[in-house]
Design a protein around this motif. Structure first.
Motif, PDB file in Angstrom:
ATOM      1  N   GLY A 161      -8.892   9.434   6.745  1.00  0.00           N
ATOM      2  CA  GLY A 161      -9.047   9.953   7.938  1.00  0.00           C
ATOM      3  C   GLY A 161      -7.876  10.454   8.478  1.00  0.00           C
ATOM      4  O   GLY A 161      -8.019  11.666   9.331  1.00  0.00           O
ATOM      5  N   ARG A 162      -6.929   9.835   8.680  1.00  0.00           N
ATOM      6  CA  ARG A 162      -5.758  10.189   9.082  1.00  0.00           C
ATOM      7  C   ARG A 162      -5.070  11.396   8.447  1.00  0.00           C
ATOM      8  O   ARG A 162      -4.766  11.332   7.174  1.00  0.00           O
ATOM      9  CB  ARG A 162      -4.681   8.915   9.351  1.00  0.00           C
ATOM     10  CG  ARG A 162      -3.227   9.206   9.886  1.00  0.00           C
ATOM     11  CD  ARG A 162      -2.635   8.098  10.098  1.00  0.00           C
ATOM     12  NE  ARG A 162      -3.009   7.251  10.896  1.00  0.00           N
ATOM     13  CZ  ARG A 162      -2.172   6.194  11.559  1.00  0.00           C
ATOM     14  NH1 ARG A 162      -0.812   5.954  11.251  1.00  0.00           N
ATOM     15  NH2 ARG A 162      -2.800   5.266  12.333  1.00  0.00           N
ATOM     16  N   LYS A 163      -4.541  12.308   9.335  1.00  0.00           N
ATOM     17  CA  LYS A 163      -3.803  13.546   8.534  1.00  0.00           C
ATOM     18  C   LYS A 163      -2.527  13.153   8.112  1.00  0.00           C
ATOM     19  O   LYS A 163      -1.780  12.150   8.392  1.00  0.00           O
ATOM     20  CB  LYS A 163      -3.955  14.727   9.658  1.00  0.00           C
ATOM     21  CG  LYS A 163      -5.163  15.041  10.180  1.00  0.00           C
ATOM     22  CD  LYS A 163      -5.035  16.277  11.367  1.00  0.00           C
ATOM     23  CE  LYS A 163      -6.368  16.630  11.735  1.00  0.00           C
ATOM     24  NZ  LYS A 163      -6.264  17.746  12.978  1.00  0.00           N
ATOM     25  N   HIS A 164      -2.121  13.860   7.215  1.00  0.00           N
ATOM     26  CA  HIS A 164      -0.751  14.098   6.637  1.00  0.00           C
ATOM     27  C   HIS A 164      -0.350  12.683   5.889  1.00  0.00           C
ATOM     28  O   HIS A 164       0.614  12.166   5.914  1.00  0.00           O
ATOM     29  CB  HIS A 164       0.250  14.468   7.530  1.00  0.00           C
ATOM     30  CG  HIS A 164      -0.088  15.629   8.616  1.00  0.00           C
ATOM     31  ND1 HIS A 164      -0.320  16.637   8.057  1.00  0.00           N
ATOM     32  CD2 HIS A 164      -0.317  15.612  10.016  1.00  0.00           C
ATOM     33  CE1 HIS A 164      -0.550  17.566   9.024  1.00  0.00           C
ATOM     34  NE2 HIS A 164      -0.411  16.932  10.150  1.00  0.00           N
ATOM     35  N   ARG A 165      -1.329  12.006   5.228  1.00  0.00           N
ATOM     36  CA  ARG A 165      -1.161  10.833   4.546  1.00  0.00           C
ATOM     37  C   ARG A 165      -1.394  11.269   2.986  1.00  0.00           C
ATOM     38  O   ARG A 165      -2.371  11.949   2.616  1.00  0.00           O
ATOM     39  CB  ARG A 165      -2.208   9.725   4.906  1.00  0.00           C
ATOM     40  CG  ARG A 165      -1.917   9.475   6.369  1.00  0.00           C
ATOM     41  CD  ARG A 165      -0.778   8.562   6.366  1.00  0.00           C
ATOM     42  NE  ARG A 165      -0.279   8.013   7.685  1.00  0.00           N
ATOM     43  CZ  ARG A 165       0.522   7.196   8.234  1.00  0.00           C
ATOM     44  NH1 ARG A 165       1.419   6.577   7.213  1.00  0.00           N
ATOM     45  NH2 ARG A 165       0.925   7.044   9.326  1.00  0.00           N
ATOM     46  N   HIS A 166      -0.508  10.586   1.932  1.00  0.00           N
ATOM     47  CA  HIS A 166      -0.638  10.630   0.740  1.00  0.00           C
ATOM     48  C   HIS A 166      -0.212   9.381   0.126  1.00  0.00           C
ATOM     49  O   HIS A 166       0.536   8.514   0.778  1.00  0.00           O
ATOM     50  CB  HIS A 166      -0.082  11.981   0.082  1.00  0.00           C
ATOM     51  CG  HIS A 166       1.687  11.699   0.509  1.00  0.00           C
ATOM     52  ND1 HIS A 166       2.072  12.430   1.716  1.00  0.00           N
ATOM     53  CD2 HIS A 166       2.653  10.994  -0.308  1.00  0.00           C
ATOM     54  CE1 HIS A 166       3.442  12.153   1.316  1.00  0.00           C
ATOM     55  NE2 HIS A 166       3.892  11.310   0.308  1.00  0.00           N
ATOM     56  N   TYR A 167      -0.609   9.244  -1.259  1.00  0.00           N
ATOM     57  CA  TYR A 167      -0.164   8.187  -1.863  1.00  0.00           C
ATOM     58  C   TYR A 167       0.048   8.404  -3.599  1.00  0.00           C
ATOM     59  O   TYR A 167      -0.793   9.204  -3.786  1.00  0.00           O
ATOM     60  CB  TYR A 167      -1.120   6.817  -1.524  1.00  0.00           C
ATOM     61  CG  TYR A 167      -2.579   7.113  -2.184  1.00  0.00           C
ATOM     62  CD1 TYR A 167      -2.815   6.741  -3.337  1.00  0.00           C
ATOM     63  CD2 TYR A 167      -3.487   7.611  -1.390  1.00  0.00           C
ATOM     64  CE1 TYR A 167      -4.301   7.149  -4.043  1.00  0.00           C
ATOM     65  CE2 TYR A 167      -4.735   7.950  -2.027  1.00  0.00           C
ATOM     66  CZ  TYR A 167      -5.180   7.691  -3.290  1.00  0.00           C
ATOM     67  OH  TYR A 167      -6.362   7.908  -3.713  1.00  0.00           O
ATOM     68  N   ARG A 168       0.656   7.442  -4.122  1.00  0.00           N
ATOM     69  CA  ARG A 168       0.730   7.493  -5.784  1.00  0.00           C
ATOM     70  C   ARG A 168       0.100   5.942  -6.217  1.00  0.00           C
ATOM     71  O   ARG A 168       0.266   5.419  -5.522  1.00  0.00           O
ATOM     72  CB  ARG A 168       2.140   7.777  -6.266  1.00  0.00           C
ATOM     73  CG  ARG A 168       2.482   9.053  -5.976  1.00  0.00           C
ATOM     74  CD  ARG A 168       4.203   8.980  -6.453  1.00  0.00           C
ATOM     75  NE  ARG A 168       4.653  10.454  -6.544  1.00  0.00           N
ATOM     76  CZ  ARG A 168       5.324  11.000  -5.552  1.00  0.00           C
ATOM     77  NH1 ARG A 168       5.146  10.779  -4.339  1.00  0.00           N
ATOM     78  NH2 ARG A 168       5.936  12.445  -5.701  1.00  0.00           N
ATOM     79  N   ILE A 169      -0.632   6.335  -7.313  1.00  0.00           N
ATOM     80  CA  ILE A 169      -1.129   4.935  -7.664  1.00  0.00           C
ATOM     81  C   ILE A 169      -1.156   5.143  -9.320  1.00  0.00           C
ATOM     82  O   ILE A 169      -1.353   5.877  -9.803  1.00  0.00           O
ATOM     83  CB  ILE A 169      -2.753   4.823  -7.312  1.00  0.00           C
ATOM     84  CG1 ILE A 169      -3.094   3.242  -7.873  1.00  0.00           C
ATOM     85  CG2 ILE A 169      -3.536   5.813  -7.611  1.00  0.00           C
ATOM     86  CD1 ILE A 169      -4.640   2.923  -6.978  1.00  0.00           C
ATOM     87  N   ALA A 170      -0.793   3.744  -9.864  1.00  0.00           N
ATOM     88  CA  ALA A 170      -0.896   3.602 -11.438  1.00  0.00           C
ATOM     89  C   ALA A 170      -0.709   2.320 -11.836  1.00  0.00           C
ATOM     90  O   ALA A 170      -0.418   1.328 -11.036  1.00  0.00           O
ATOM     91  CB  ALA A 170       0.112   4.394 -11.892  1.00  0.00           C
ATOM     92  N   THR A 171      -1.475   2.006 -12.891  1.00  0.00           N
ATOM     93  CA  THR A 171      -1.820   0.581 -13.354  1.00  0.00           C
ATOM     94  C   THR A 171      -0.711   0.383 -14.602  1.00  0.00           C
ATOM     95  O   THR A 171      -0.883   1.121 -15.518  1.00  0.00           O
ATOM     96  CB  THR A 171      -3.181   0.252 -13.623  1.00  0.00           C
ATOM     97  OG1 THR A 171      -3.871   0.370 -12.563  1.00  0.00           O
ATOM     98  CG2 THR A 171      -3.262  -1.224 -14.065  1.00  0.00           C
ATOM     99  N   SER A 172       0.004  -0.844 -14.540  1.00  0.00           N
ATOM    100  CA  SER A 172       0.768  -1.129 -15.639  1.00  0.00           C
ATOM    101  C   SER A 172       0.232  -2.301 -16.259  1.00  0.00           C
ATOM    102  O   SER A 172       0.056  -3.274 -15.704  1.00  0.00           O
ATOM    103  CB  SER A 172       2.149  -1.437 -15.355  1.00  0.00           C
ATOM    104  OG  SER A 172       2.789  -0.185 -14.705  1.00  0.00           O
ATOM    105  N   ARG A 173      -0.285  -2.111 -17.443  1.00  0.00           N
ATOM    106  CA  ARG A 173      -0.916  -3.152 -18.296  1.00  0.00           C
ATOM    107  C   ARG A 173       0.225  -4.203 -18.658  1.00  0.00           C
ATOM    108  O   ARG A 173       1.455  -3.861 -19.116  1.00  0.00           O
ATOM    109  CB  ARG A 173      -1.800  -2.929 -19.476  1.00  0.00           C
ATOM    110  CG  ARG A 173      -2.644  -1.692 -19.253  1.00  0.00           C
ATOM    111  CD  ARG A 173      -3.617  -2.278 -18.106  1.00  0.00           C
ATOM    112  NE  ARG A 173      -4.542  -1.201 -17.775  1.00  0.00           N
ATOM    113  CZ  ARG A 173      -5.686  -1.445 -17.021  1.00  0.00           C
ATOM    114  NH1 ARG A 173      -6.041  -2.758 -16.492  1.00  0.00           N
ATOM    115  NH2 ARG A 173      -6.708  -0.505 -16.713  1.00  0.00           N
ATOM    116  N   HIS A 174       0.058  -5.460 -18.781  1.00  0.00           N
ATOM    117  CA  HIS A 174       0.943  -6.646 -19.065  1.00  0.00           C
ATOM    118  C   HIS A 174       1.298  -6.374 -20.644  1.00  0.00           C
ATOM    119  O   HIS A 174       2.321  -6.846 -20.918  1.00  0.00           O
ATOM    120  CB  HIS A 174       0.326  -7.935 -19.146  1.00  0.00           C
ATOM    121  CG  HIS A 174      -0.816  -8.426 -20.069  1.00  0.00           C
ATOM    122  ND1 HIS A 174      -1.812  -7.834 -20.007  1.00  0.00           N
ATOM    123  CD2 HIS A 174      -0.453  -9.103 -21.234  1.00  0.00           C
ATOM    124  CE1 HIS A 174      -2.812  -8.194 -20.825  1.00  0.00           C
ATOM    125  NE2 HIS A 174      -1.764  -9.083 -21.723  1.00  0.00           N
TER     126      HIS A 174
END
Length: 574
Positions: free
Chosen positions: A499-512
C-alpha cells in the motif's frame, strides 16, 4: 615495559578519537599520500585535468553570459545536478545569479571527481577514500549551505526578518542540550516502545544473557505448520521489523497465518567486552532454535536474518548443514552480505590502520558506542543526514517531523569489543566466510553446504550492504536462490509495507542446476513490478508448507519454556 608503552598508545588513541570522531588520521594520510605522489608522477593526467579545467571554465563563462543577457538556461555544456541530489531542486536555483553559483559548484565537483579517480598506480581502496573525502569537503562548502547563496534560505530570511534563524538557533541549542544530557532527539517522546512501537502482542518464551526470544500471538484460526524465526542485527533494536501497526513486518506475517518468533538482542555494556561472534551464534540463534523445537516440535523452521543478523544466520546455517542438522526449512536474508569482496563505501572506514585505532578505542570501554557507529553512517549520506538537516532545522528554522523509523533510529545499541573486532577482521576484511576459511567449533564451514532454499532481498540505494554485494550469495550457494531487488535503502527498502506509494521491486529465482547470471544481466532481464515485496515472501514461504494446523500455545512450560513476560520484553528497553 612493552605493556606499559602499549597502554600509553591506547590512551593516546582514545583521546585522539574523541577529536576525530573515531577516524584514524594515519589512515587518511596514507590514502592522501598514495594519491598525491602518484598524481605528481603523472604529467599526462595533470595535463588532461588542466585541459578539463580550461574547457569547463570556458563553458561556465559562456553559460553565465548567456543567462545574464538572454536568460537562456540551456546555454553551454555545464553538468546538471545528479538525479538524487536534492540540494538544487528548488525552482529558485534556476534564477540568476543562483544558477551560476550552482553550475560553478557542479563544475568544481566534477573536476575533483576526475582528479581523484583513475590516477594510474593508486590502490583502489585509497582512490575511493580520497574521492570520498573530496566529496565531503566540497559538500561542506556547497552554495546550498549558506544564506547568501541559497535562494530559498535568503528569501525566507528576508520575509521573516531573520526570525527563522532565531528559531533555528533555539533548535540547535535544544539539540545540543539533549545530546549533552544523553537524551534522544526532539519528537521521539511521541513514540514509546510497547505503546506506539513494538506493540504486536506476544510473550517472551526464552532468555539468555544475549537475547530474549519473543513468540507472537496468532491472529488467525489456523496457521501454517512451519514457524518463522527472525534474527535481527544486534547493531539495531529488533523492532525495526515491528514499528507501527501499519508497517510492521512481524504483524503482517502473523496476520498471514504464520507462527512468528523474533530475537530481541541484549544491549551490551562493558561487562560484555569478551563476548564474541560465536557467543551470538550459540546463545542467540541456536538457543532460539532449541526453544522453538520444544514449543513447535517436529516442525522445520523458516529462518530470516536482517543485516548483520543475516550474516550470522548464514554462519549458523552453514555449520548446521555441515553437521547434519536439518532444522531449517528455508533461509531468508534481508540486506545481508555473505561475501565482502565488494562491501561498498563502508570499506572506506575499515582497514588495518583504522581497525587498530578502533580496537584501542574499544579497549578503553569494552564496546563500540552507538555514536561512533552513527558517525560513519551519517558521512555515507552526508547530504541527506547532515547538511539537509542543518539547513532545514537550523537555518529554515523548521523541525523535521518525527516518524516511527526515525524514532527507532534514535534508539541505538552498542557492540562488544571482541565481537566487533572478530567481525571486522575475520568477516569484513578477511572475507573468511565467502572463502570457506571461517571456523565454527574448530572446523571450517562453507555456504555451499546449505541445501535449504534461500530468499534474498537487496535494496537499490543501500549504502551499508550494496545490492550487488548481497547478490553474491548466488555465487557462493549450491541451492535455489530467489533474489529480490526492491526500491529504497538499507532500512526503508525493507520496511516497505503493501500500500505504500512509489514502491517497486524485481524478483527472479535461480535454480541450483542452471548457469550463473551476473547482477547486471539479472537487473536488465527482470523488469520492475509495482508494490511491496512482502506478499512475494509470504507466497514463497507458503509454497513449501503443508496444510494449515491449529496455532501452538505461547511457550511450553512443561519442557522449560514458560511465558516470562509480555512482548516486547525487557532487553529492548536497555
Amino acid at each position: 615495559m612493552i605493556g606499559s608503552t602499549s597502554a600509553i598508545d591506547r590512551v593516546f588513541h582514545y583521546a585522539l578519537a574523541k577529536q576525530t570522531g573515531g577516524v584514524s588520521p594515519a589512515a587518511l594520510m596514507l590514502c592522501y599520500m598514495d594519491w598525491a605522489l602518484h598524481l605528481s608522477m603523472a604529467p599526462g593526467t595533470r595535463l588532461q585535468l588542466g585541459w578539463k579545467f580550461f574547457t569547463d571554465a570556458v563553458a561556465l563563462q559562456r553559460y553565465t553570459l548567456a543567462t545574464m543577457t538572454s536568460g537562456d538556461l540551456s546555454a553551454g555544456d555545464c553538468p546538471p545536478p545528479a538525479k538524487a541530489d536534492r540540494r538544487f531542486a528548488h525552482e529558485d536555483w534556476q534564477r540568476f545569479p543562483f544558477n551560476v553559483m550552482q553550475q560553478s559548484f557542479l563544475v568544481w565537483e566534477n573536476l575533483w571527481d576526475a582528479a581523484t579517480t583513475n590516477v594510474h598506480g593508486v590502490s583502489k581502496e585509497h582512490e575511493q577514500a580520497v574521492n570520498f573525502l573530496a566529496r565531503q569537503m566540497l559538500d561542506m562548502v556547497a552554495p546550498s549551505n549558506f544564506i547568501a547563496t541559497n535562494p530559498e534560505l535568503l528569501d525566507k530570511t528576508t520575509r521573516e526578518g531573520g526570525f527563522n534563524l532565531m528559531r533555528g538557533a533555539m533548535n540547535l541549542l535544544e539539540d545540543k542540550q539533549r545530546n549533552a544530557a544523553g537524551l534522544p532527539p526532539a519528537g521521539v517522546e511521541e513514540f514509546k516502545v510497547g505503546k506506539t512501537l513494538a506493540v504486536t502482542p506476544g510473550k517472551v518464551v526464552a532468555r539468555t544473557r544475549l537475547m530474549e526470544l519473543i513468540q507472537y500471538s496468532p491472529t488467525t484460526g489456523k496457521v501454517h505448520p512451519n514457524p518463522v524465526l527472525i534474527v535481527p542485527a544486534w547493531i539495531m533494536k529488533y523492532y525495526i521489523l515491528d514499528l507501527s501497526a501499519k508497517n510492521s513486518l512481524i504483524k503482517y506475517m502473523v496476520d498471514q497465518g504464520f507462527t512468528v518468533f523474533a530475537i530481541s538482542w541484549k544491549n551490551p555494556d562493558e561487562s560484555y567486552a569478551d563476548t564474541g561472534m560465536d557467543d551470538y551464534r550459540r546463545l542467540g540463534i541456536m538457543e532460539a532454535l532449541k526453544a522453538i523445537s520444544q514449543i513447535v516440535p517436529n516442525r522445520k523452521v523458516h529462518a530470516l536474518g536482517y543485516c548483520l543478523g543475516g550474516t550470522l544466520l548464514s554462519i549458523a546455517a552453514a555449520a548446521m548443514a555441515r553437521d547434519g542438522d536439518d532444522r531449517l526449512k528455508s533461509m531468508t536474508l534481508l540486506a545481508a552480505q555473505t561475501d565482502f569482496s565488494q562491501p561498498g563505501e563502508l570499506e572506506l572506514f575499515v582497514n588495518e590502520s583504522q581497525l587498530a585505532f578502533l580496537e584501542d578505542m574499544m579497549e578503553e570501554r569494552g564496546y563500540l558506542s552507538s555514536a561512533q557507529m552513527a558517525g560513519a553512517f551519517q558521512l555515507l549520506r552526508s547530504n541527506d543526514l547532515i547538511w539537509s538537516h542543518m539547513i532545514h532545522d537550523y537555518m529554515l528554522g523548521e523541525r523535521t517531523s518525527m516518524m516511527d523509523l526515525m524514532a527507532w533510529n534514535a534508539d541505538p545499541t552498542r557492540m562488544p569489543a571482541r565481537m566487533h573486532s572478530e567481525y571486522l577482521r575475520d568477516i569484513f576484511m578477511g572475507n573468511q566466510l565467502a572463502e570457506g576459511r571461517f571456523h565454527v567449533d574448530g572446523r571450517s564451514i562453507a555456504l555451499r553446504d546449505i541445501t535449504a532454499p534461500i530468499f534474498v532481498v537487496g535494496t537499490e540505494t543501500d549504502h551499508v550492504a550494496p545490492w550487488r554485494s548481497v547478490y553474491q550469495i548466488n555465487v557462493l550457494s549450491d541451492t535455489d536462490v530467489t533474489f529480490v531487488l526492491t526500491s529504497g535503502g538499507h532500512n526503508a527498502g525493507i520496511v516497505s509495507e503493501p500500500g505504500r506509494k512509489h514502491r517497486h521491486y524485481r524478483i527472479a529465482t535461480s535454480r541450483h542446476d542452471t548457469p550463473y547470471v551476473g547482477p547486471e544481466t539479472w537487473h536488465r532481464t527482470n523488469p520492475p513490478k509495482d508494490g511491496s515485496w512482502w506478499p512475494e515472501w509470504a507466497k514463497w514461504l507458503r509454497a513449501g508448507s503443508n496444510e494449515a494446523v491449529q496455532p501452538p500455545k505461547l511457550g511450553a512450560p512443561n519442557v522449560g519454556y514458560p511465558a516470562l513476560c509480555d512482548a516486547p520484553g525487557t532487553y529492548v528497553f536497555e
